[in-house]
Design a protein around this motif. Structure first.
Motif, short mmCIF file in Angstrom:
data_model
loop_
_atom_site.label_atom_id
_atom_site.label_comp_id
_atom_site.label_asym_id
_atom_site.label_seq_id
_atom_site.Cartn_x
_atom_site.Cartn_y
_atom_site.Cartn_z
N ASP A 180 0.90 -1.07 0.06
CA ASP A 180 0.01 0.00 0.20
C ASP A 180 1.04 1.29 -0.07
N GLU A 181 0.38 2.45 0.09
CA GLU A 181 1.22 3.55 0.15
C GLU A 181 1.83 3.77 1.54
N PRO A 182 3.15 3.78 1.81
CA PRO A 182 3.70 3.68 3.11
C PRO A 182 3.96 4.93 3.67
N GLU A 183 4.00 5.03 4.96
CA GLU A 183 4.33 6.38 5.78
C GLU A 183 5.73 6.57 5.57
N ASP A 185 8.46 7.42 7.04
CA ASP A 185 9.28 7.82 8.16
C ASP A 185 10.65 7.41 8.08
N PRO A 186 11.46 8.00 9.19
CA PRO A 186 12.77 7.94 9.02
C PRO A 186 13.41 6.53 8.98
N THR A 187 12.75 5.47 9.65
CA THR A 187 13.05 4.13 9.23
C THR A 187 12.95 3.51 7.77
N LEU A 188 11.86 4.26 7.22
CA LEU A 188 11.90 3.65 5.91
C LEU A 188 12.48 4.10 4.91
N GLU A 189 13.08 5.48 5.07
CA GLU A 189 13.95 6.39 4.39
C GLU A 189 15.36 5.92 4.72
N ASP A 190 16.04 5.39 5.80
CA ASP A 190 17.09 4.71 6.00
C ASP A 190 17.26 3.41 5.14
N LEU A 191 16.16 2.57 5.19
CA LEU A 191 16.30 1.39 4.53
C LEU A 191 16.30 1.54 2.99
N LEU A 192 15.54 2.63 2.47
CA LEU A 192 15.51 2.80 1.01
C LEU A 192 16.96 3.25 0.66
N THR A 193 17.58 4.12 1.64
CA THR A 193 19.10 4.72 1.18
C THR A 193 20.02 3.39 1.08
N ARG A 194 19.97 2.37 1.99
CA ARG A 194 20.81 1.32 2.10
C ARG A 194 20.55 0.58 0.72
N LEU A 195 19.14 0.27 0.52
CA LEU A 195 18.75 -0.81 -0.60
C LEU A 195 19.23 -0.19 -1.79
N ALA A 196 18.86 1.05 -2.23
CA ALA A 196 18.88 1.76 -3.45
C ALA A 196 20.39 1.79 -3.66
N ALA A 197 21.42 1.82 -2.76
CA ALA A 197 22.75 1.95 -2.93
C ALA A 197 23.10 0.45 -3.63
N ARG A 198 22.46 -0.53 -3.40
CA ARG A 198 23.20 -1.86 -3.72
C ARG A 198 22.27 -2.44 -5.01
N HIS A 199 20.92 -2.15 -4.82
CA HIS A 199 20.11 -2.94 -5.97
C HIS A 199 19.32 -1.83 -6.57
N ALA A 250 1.28 11.76 -0.18
CA ALA A 250 1.55 11.20 -1.38
C ALA A 250 2.60 11.99 -1.89
N ALA A 251 2.84 13.62 -1.60
CA ALA A 251 4.03 14.21 -2.32
C ALA A 251 5.31 13.69 -1.39
N ARG A 252 5.16 13.45 -0.22
CA ARG A 252 6.21 13.03 0.61
C ARG A 252 6.66 11.76 0.17
N ILE A 253 5.99 10.83 -0.38
CA ILE A 253 6.11 9.51 -0.72
C ILE A 253 6.87 9.50 -1.89
N ASP A 254 6.50 10.31 -2.79
CA ASP A 254 6.93 10.57 -4.25
C ASP A 254 8.51 11.25 -4.07
N GLU A 255 8.54 12.15 -3.30
CA GLU A 255 9.74 12.72 -3.09
C GLU A 255 10.81 12.11 -2.54
N MET A 256 10.54 11.14 -1.59
CA MET A 256 11.34 9.82 -0.84
C MET A 256 11.74 9.12 -1.96
N LEU A 257 10.97 8.56 -2.85
CA LEU A 257 11.54 7.60 -3.71
C LEU A 257 12.07 8.19 -4.83
N THR A 258 11.92 9.46 -5.52
CA THR A 258 12.29 9.92 -6.55
C THR A 258 14.10 10.59 -6.01
N ARG A 259 13.96 10.75 -5.01
CA ARG A 259 15.29 11.40 -4.50
C ARG A 259 16.41 10.24 -4.64
#
Length: 288
Positions: A180-183, A185-199, A250-259
């Motif tokens: 679904d559309e996630p919240e 938050d800092p935990t998710l942002e940190d996870l995405l930073t780690r994962l996007a650096a490798r995958h 929705a705008a925060r999610i878009d910004e988080m993923l686009t960045r």
């Protein structure tokens, strides 16, 4: 095909040409099983490719040459918690749309001989299905997700599944998240930073039916069973504030993923799957 793949094909279609091409580093070179020809050994060749019988007959060391092909290792990461039991704007269950999305990705992998695996679950934990190829394997993935999402009673927490992936999948691959559309938050942002650096990553989100479109109390939260807005659902100011808050989220999610360079889309109905996934995969291809 099995019933879940057939349903996905009825929604998505059978033409998968050009999808999932490109990417930064998850695209791997492998040998296909189709033999091409023999050629003389050159220093640096893999000695495992030497055809000893042919070499003995010819008097020269000969190497088996195989037709080169490309494929991805694709990991599906799927939310199977209570959030997916809610309704999408189309009135369909979100878990049914998610199953069709997973099936559509599976159809794309079949056309490319990709390896595909899956991590799915809820806040309680994650289940892991190893990467393999083939139609029967993809059908089993879809059946396992469908069975779990139909029976579970545990809250959604896609960060739980992403944490599992970060800890257990070290080699670069293509990760496709379906949730679904996630919240954001800092935990998710940190996870995405780690994962996007490798995958390489893509994220298909299934939208919620807006609470203000459900009824006089704003509908029930599937995770708690409580009214979303309650008696305040009849107050125009509350409704307007709710809509603004959802737009901002929705705008925060878009910004988080686009960045982080993560191609993403939001799907509101089963009928949207093909066009939305086509758009998302085009973004992914250009990122390569």
């Amino acid at each position: 095909m099995g019933k879940h793949l057939n349903r996905a094909r009825s929604v998505f279609g059978s033409d998968t040409r050009g999808m999932l091409e490109g990417g930064r580093h998850a695209l791997l070179h492998t040998r296909s099983l189709e033999f091409d020809e023999l050629r003389p050994y050159v220093p640096g060749d893999d000695v495992r490719d030497i055809d000893w019988k042919a070499s003995a007959r010819s008097g020269d060391v000969l190497i088996k040459r195989f037709v080169s092909d490309k494929h991805h290792k694709v990991l599906l990461v799927a939310d199977a918690g209570t959030n997916m039991a809610a309704l999408a704007p189309s009135g369909e269950r979100k878990c049914d749309i998610a199953t069709h999305i997973l099936g559509a990705i599976g159809l794309i992998t079949l056309g490319r001989s990709d390896e595909v695996g899956m991590v799915y679950g809820d806040a309680r934990g994650s289940s892991n299905v190893r990467l393999r190829r083939g139609e029967s394997h993809v059908e089993r993935l879809l059946q396992r997700y469908h069975d779990h999402s139909a029976q579970q009673r545990n809250p959604s927490d896609i960060a739980c599944q992403l944490t599992y992936v970060a800890e257990h999948y070290r080699h670069p691959m293509l990760i496709v998240v379906v949730s679904d559309e996630p919240e954001p938050d800092p935990t998710l942002e940190d996870l995405l930073t780690r994962l996007a650096a490798r995958h390489d990553m893509m994220w298909a989100m299934v939208a919620d039916l807006p609470a203000v479109a459900v009824g006089p109390d704003g509908g029930l939260d599937v995770a708690t069973g409580r009214p979303v807005l309650g008696v305040a659902a009849t107050d125009p100011r509350v409704v307007a504030a709710y809509r603004r808050a959802e737009q901002q989220r929705a705008a925060r999610i878009d910004e988080m993923l686009t960045r982080r360079g993560i191609a993403h889309t939001t799907i509101t109905a089963g009928d949207d799957i093909r066009s939305r996934l086509a758009d998302m995969t085009r973004v992914y291809t250009r990122a390569g």
